[in-house]
Scaffold this active site. Structure first.
Site, PDB file in Angstrom:
ATOM      1  N   THR A  38      10.446   2.270  -4.169  1.00 41.71           N
ATOM      2  CA  THR A  38      10.270   0.741  -3.465  1.00 41.71           C
ATOM      3  C   THR A  38      10.726   0.011  -4.519  1.00 41.71           C
ATOM      4  OG1 THR A  38       8.015   1.446  -2.636  1.00 41.71           O
ATOM      5  CG2 THR A  38       8.335  -0.775  -3.094  1.00 41.71           C
ATOM      6  N   ASN A  92       0.910  -1.136   0.042  1.00 45.71           N
ATOM      7  CA  ASN A  92       0.007  -0.002  -0.010  1.00 45.71           C
ATOM      8  C   ASN A  92       0.799   1.153   0.082  1.00 45.71           C
ATOM      9  OD1 ASN A  92      -3.033  -0.888   0.434  1.00 45.71           O
ATOM     10  ND2 ASN A  92      -1.675  -2.051   1.966  1.00 45.71           N
ATOM     11  N   GLU A  93       1.276   1.669  -1.252  1.00 50.57           N
ATOM     12  CA  GLU A  93       2.022   2.618  -1.215  1.00 50.57           C
ATOM     13  C   GLU A  93       1.270   4.138  -0.971  1.00 50.57           C
ATOM     14  OE1 GLU A  93       5.054   2.373  -1.926  1.00 50.57           O
ATOM     15  OE2 GLU A  93       5.626   0.910  -3.419  1.00 50.57           O
ATOM     16  N   PRO A  94       2.225   5.400  -0.814  1.00 46.04           N
ATOM     17  CA  PRO A  94       1.688   6.555  -0.739  1.00 46.04           C
ATOM     18  C   PRO A  94       0.400   6.920  -1.511  1.00 46.04           C
ATOM     19  CG  PRO A  94       3.742   6.733  -0.330  1.00 46.04           C
ATOM     20  CD  PRO A  94       3.639   5.327  -0.930  1.00 46.04           C
ATOM     21  N   SER A 122      -2.582   5.240  -0.798  1.00 43.69           N
ATOM     22  CA  SER A 122      -3.462   4.292  -0.650  1.00 43.69           C
ATOM     23  C   SER A 122      -4.439   4.726   0.420  1.00 43.69           C
ATOM     24  CB  SER A 122      -3.026   2.999   0.066  1.00 43.69           C
ATOM     25  OG  SER A 122      -1.820   2.390  -0.848  1.00 43.69           O
TER      26      SER A 122
END
Ligand code: GLP
Length: 646
Positions: free
Chosen positions: A188, A169-171, A173
Site C-alpha cells: 500500500t 483495513n489491511e490484510p 483486519s
C-alpha cells in the site's frame, strides 16, 4: 473442479456467475459504471429529500471514485441535484497529516467533490489524522457514534487496494474491526509512493473505519478499474472470506455489489475460464486458452496431454467438438509456436502465412509510444533494439515529459551542475545559468509536498529526456529517433487529476499523419483509466479515430506491450519475441539509465521491485511458461498482443 462450499450470496445469478459470492456487474468502461452509480445516488438523495430525511453516505478516496464524483458534480450543476441534506463520512485518513497537506484525504475530498457541490461544511466528516496518539481511541469511538447518531450509513462507496484492503483495513483486519489506528502494508505504501514523491514520505499509519463499521452500511458498492485490480477482485468475489483479504468479508452482506470495468473483471472465472462455469462456444481463442490452462493444471507440455486429462478437467465437450487430443494438441502447439518470432517487424523474403507480422514492406516505419520515458525500454527494450538492427525506421515517441516522477534532489543536483559549469567556463550572462539559479531558488523555497513551479517541472523534464536518450543509446538507438511530445494534459495536471484536451489528441494526430507508420507499439490499454499510460492510450485511440479512412491506416498494425507488473498469460500472447541472455542484459542496462526512477533509498526497500528487476523477472517468466508448454527454452521473451481499432 469443485464448487464453492457455500452458495453465492446474491440471488438469481446467471450460470456463468455461479462461483461469484458477490453480485458483480461488469461495465464496458469506468465512466459507464460511474454514471450508473451516480444516478443511483441521485435517486437516493431525491427520495430521502421527498421524505424529509437526510442522506448519509460513506465515501472513499483514491483514483477510483474520482469519476463518480465528477458525475455527481455534473448532476449538481446540470440537474440541480442538491447535497444540502447529505451527510458524509469518509472511510479513512493518513495519520499525522493535517487537513491542508496536499495528500490528506480531507483535502482530496474537498478538491474532488465538496468544493463543487452545495454540501454544508458541517455535514462533512473525515477521520482526524492529527489527533494526538493518546486521543486516538476516543476520537475513533466518537466517529462511530456520529455515524450512528446520523442514522447509520445508507450507502457506502468503496475502492479496493491491491492488498485487498477496503478503507485502510489491511490484510489481518478482522470482520468485526471498528474505526481505529492501523499500520499500512508495504505494498500500500509503495502504491502511494508516487503521490508522496517517494515511499519514504508515505505515512506509516492511518485511521480507518473498520470492516465491521463498513458492513453495517445498508448498501455497499465497491468500484474497481484496470487490470492491476483484476486478481484481487477475483479473489474477493470467488474465494472464501479470509482476514488475509479484507474485501472478501463483504461476502454475506445483504446488499453489496461490485461495479467494475472489463479490465478489472478479467480474472473472474466466467471471463478467464468460462468453460469451468458453463457451456461455451469454442472459438479458436478459447480453445487455445483452455488447452494452455490444462497444460498448466496438469503440469504437462501441450503435446503430452491425454484425452483423460481433458475429460477430468471439464473439457470433454472441447474434445467431442475438436478432438481427439492428439490432433487438438498439435493444432494448439502450432498456434503457440507461430507466435514466436525473432522478426518483430516481419521477416523479409519469408513466407509469412504463420508469422505474427507481415514481411512487406520490408523496411517499416515504426512508431513506439512510450507514455512516460522508460515505459518503452521496460516493456519492449529488446524488441526495440531488434527493430533497429533489422533495418526498420523507428521513432520513439515520449508522450509525456514524466517530470512528475523526478525527486527534488535530482533537480537540485542538475541545477548545481549547470551553475558549476557556468563557473568553470566563466561565460558571462549565460541564460542557462540564470534559469538554473532560479530553479535552485524555487527548489529551496519549496515546502515538502508543494507542487512544482513550471520552471522546476521544465528542468525535471529535461532530466528525463537525458535519461531517455541514454537508455536509447544503450539499445543502440540513435537519439535522433526520439520525439518528445510533452503532452499538455500532463504538464497541466497532477496524478489522478489528468484531463485530456483537444491539443493532446491534435499533437498525436499530427505525428501519425507525419510518420504514416506501418507498425505502432503502444501500452496502457487496460490500465487504470486515470493512470498516465491509460490516458496516453486513450489519446492515441482518439488520434487513430481522427485519422480513420486515411490510406496509411489500412496498412498499419497496432501492437500492445505491457508493463512488467502485468503479465499476459501465454495463451493471450500474439507475438513473442525471444531475447538472448545478452539482449536481456542490454535491456536491463537501458532501464538502468532511468536513474531518477530508481528507488531512492534502496536499503529500506525489500523484494524485487526495482523496475529492471521486475522487467527481468517478467520476461524470464514468459520464457519459462513457453518452455513448460513444450516450446523452445529461451532466456526471456517480450510479449505483444494485436489491437484493432473498432
Ligand atoms: C487507498 C484508500 C482506499 C482505496 C485505495 C485504492 O488505500 N485508503 O480507500 O480504495 O487506496 O486506491 P485507488 O483507487 O487509487 O486505486
Amino acid at each position: 473442479m469443485s464448487q464453492p462450499a457455500s452458495l453465492p450470496t446474491h440471488a438469481a445469478s446467471a450460470e456463468n456467475e455461479q462461483r461469484e459470492r458477490i453480485k458483480t456487474v461488469v461495465h464496458a468502461n469506468a465512466d459507464a459504471a460511474a454514471a450508473q452509480l451516480a444516478a443511483e445516488i441521485a435517486a437516493l438523495i431525491r427520495s430521502n429529500d421527498a421524505a424529509g430525511k437526510p442522506t448519509v453516505l460513506g465515501l472513499a478516496t483514491g483514483s477510483t471514485p474520482v469519476r463518480l464524483y465528477r458525475q455527481l458534480i455534473r448532476l449538481h450543476r446540470e440537474q440541480q441535484l442538491s447535497f444540502k441534506n447529505v451527510i458524509t463520512f469518509n472511510l479513512d485518513e493518513y495519520y499525522g497529516l493535517s487537513r491542508t497537506h496536499p495528500e490528506s484525504y480531507w483535502r482530496f475530498m474537498h478538491e474532488q467533490l465538496f468544493n463543487h457541490i452545495d454540501i454544508p461544511a458541517g455535514n462533512v466528516n473525515v477521520p482526524d489524522g492529527m489527533v494526538p496518539r493518546d486521543g486516538v481511541f476516543a476520537s475513533c469511538r466518537a466517529y462511530e457514534d456520529k455515524i450512528r447518531q446520523a442514522g447509520g450509513l445508507q450507502l457506502q462507496i468503496l475502492g479496493i487496494g491491491r492488498t485487498g484492503h477496503i478503507g485502510f483495513n489491511e490484510p489481518g483486519s478482522g470482520r468485526d474491526s471498528r474505526t481505529r489506528l492501523v499500520t499500512l502494508d508495504a505494498l500500500t505504501r509503495r502504491d502511494a509512493a508516487r503521490d508522496f514523491l517517494g515511499e519514504a514520505n508515505v505515512p506509516r499509519h492511518a485511521i480507518t473505519m473498520g470492516v465491521g463499521t463498513i458492513l453495517e452500511a445498508r448498501r455497499i458498492v465497491l468500484l474497481a478499474w484496470g487490470e492491476a485490480k483484476a486478481r484481487v477482485i477475483a479473489e474477493a468475489v470467488e474465494k472464501a472470506p479470509t482476514e488475509s483479504l479484507p474485501a472478501s468479508f463483504l461476502q454475506g452482506h445483504p446488499a453489496v455489489s461490485f461495479h467494475i470495468d472489463t479490465a478489472a473483471a478479467s480474472e473472474l472465472t466466467r471471463i478467464r475460464h468460462p468453460w469451468l462455469v458453463g457451456t461455451v462456444d469454442w472459438t479458436p481463442a478459447l480453445a487455445r486458452r483452455s488447452v494452455v490452462w490444462l497444460s498448466q493444471q496438469v503440469k504437462k507440455p501441450v503435446l503430452k496431454l491425454l484425452d483423460e486429462n481433458y475429460s477430468e478437467h471439464g473439457m470433454a465437450d472441447l474434445l467431442t467438438e475438436q478432438g481427439p487430443s492428439y490432433g487438438l494438441n498439435i493444432r494448439i502447439f502450432n498456434e503457440i509456436q507461430h507466435t514466436i518470432t525473432g522478426w518483430p517487424g516481419g521477416k523479409p523474403n519469408a513466407d509469412d502465412t504463420h508469422r505474427p507480422e507481415r514481411a512487406v514492406p520490408h523496411s517499416k516505419r515504426v512508431l513506439i509510444f512510450s507514455p512516460e520515458p522508460a515505459d518503452d525500454v521496460l516493456g519492449m527494450g529488446g524488441t526495440l533494439r531488434r527493430l533497429i538492427d533489422q533495418g526498420h525506421d523507428v521513432t520513439v515517441v515520449y508522450q509525456t515529459s514524466g517530470n512528475l516522477g523526478v525527486p527534488d534532489e535530482e533537480a537540485t543536483m542538475a541545477a548545481e551542475l549547470v551553475l558549476e559549469l557556468d563557473r568553470v567556463s566563466g561565460s558571462a550572462a549565460n541564460p542557462g545559468a540564470a534559469f538554473a539559479r532560479d530553479v535552485r531558488q524555487q527548489l529551496a523555497a519549496k515546502a515538502a509536498f508543494d507542487g512544482d513551479t513550471p520552471e522546476i517541472r521544465k528542468l525535471k523534464g529535461i532530466l528525463r529526456r537525458g535519461e531517455a536518450r541514454a537508455a536509447l543509446q544503450a539499445c543502440s538507438v540513435a537519439v535522433s529517433r526520439a520525439r518528445f511530445l510533452d503532452l499538455p494534459f500532463y504538464e497541466k495536471g497532477r496524478y489522478r487529476q489528468f484531463q485530456i484536451g483537444d491539443a493532446d489528441v491534435a499533437a498525436v494526430t499530427a505525428l501519425l499523419r507525419e510518420i504514416k507508420p506501418h507498425q505502432i507499439f503502444a501500452t496502457g490499454q487496460s490500465s487504470d483509466p486515470s493512470s498516465v499510460p491509460a490516458v496516453c492510450f486513450e489519446i492515441l485511440r482518439r488520434a487513430l479515430v481522427a485519422t480513420k479512412g486515411e490510406s496509411w491506416l489500412n496498412d498499419c498494425r497496432v501492437w500492445l506491450y505491457r508493463n512488467p507488473e502485468q503479465a499476459w498469460e501465454p495463451a493471450e500472447i500474439e507475438m513473442a519475441v525471444p531475447l538472448s541472455p545478452r539482449e536481456l542484459s542490454w535491456k536491463i542496462q537501458a532501464i538502468y539509465h532511468h536513474k531518477s526512477q530508481r528507488s531512492q533509498i534502496p536499503s529500506v526497500t525489500e523484494g524485487r521491485h526495482e523496475s529492471w528487476q521486475q522487467a527481468e523477472h517478467h520476461n524470464q517468466t514468459i520464457a519459462r511458461h513457453y518452455d513448460a508448454l513444450g516450446l523452445a527454452e529461451y532466456e526471456a521473451i517480450e510479449a505483444f498482443q494485436r489491437w484493432h481499432l473498432s
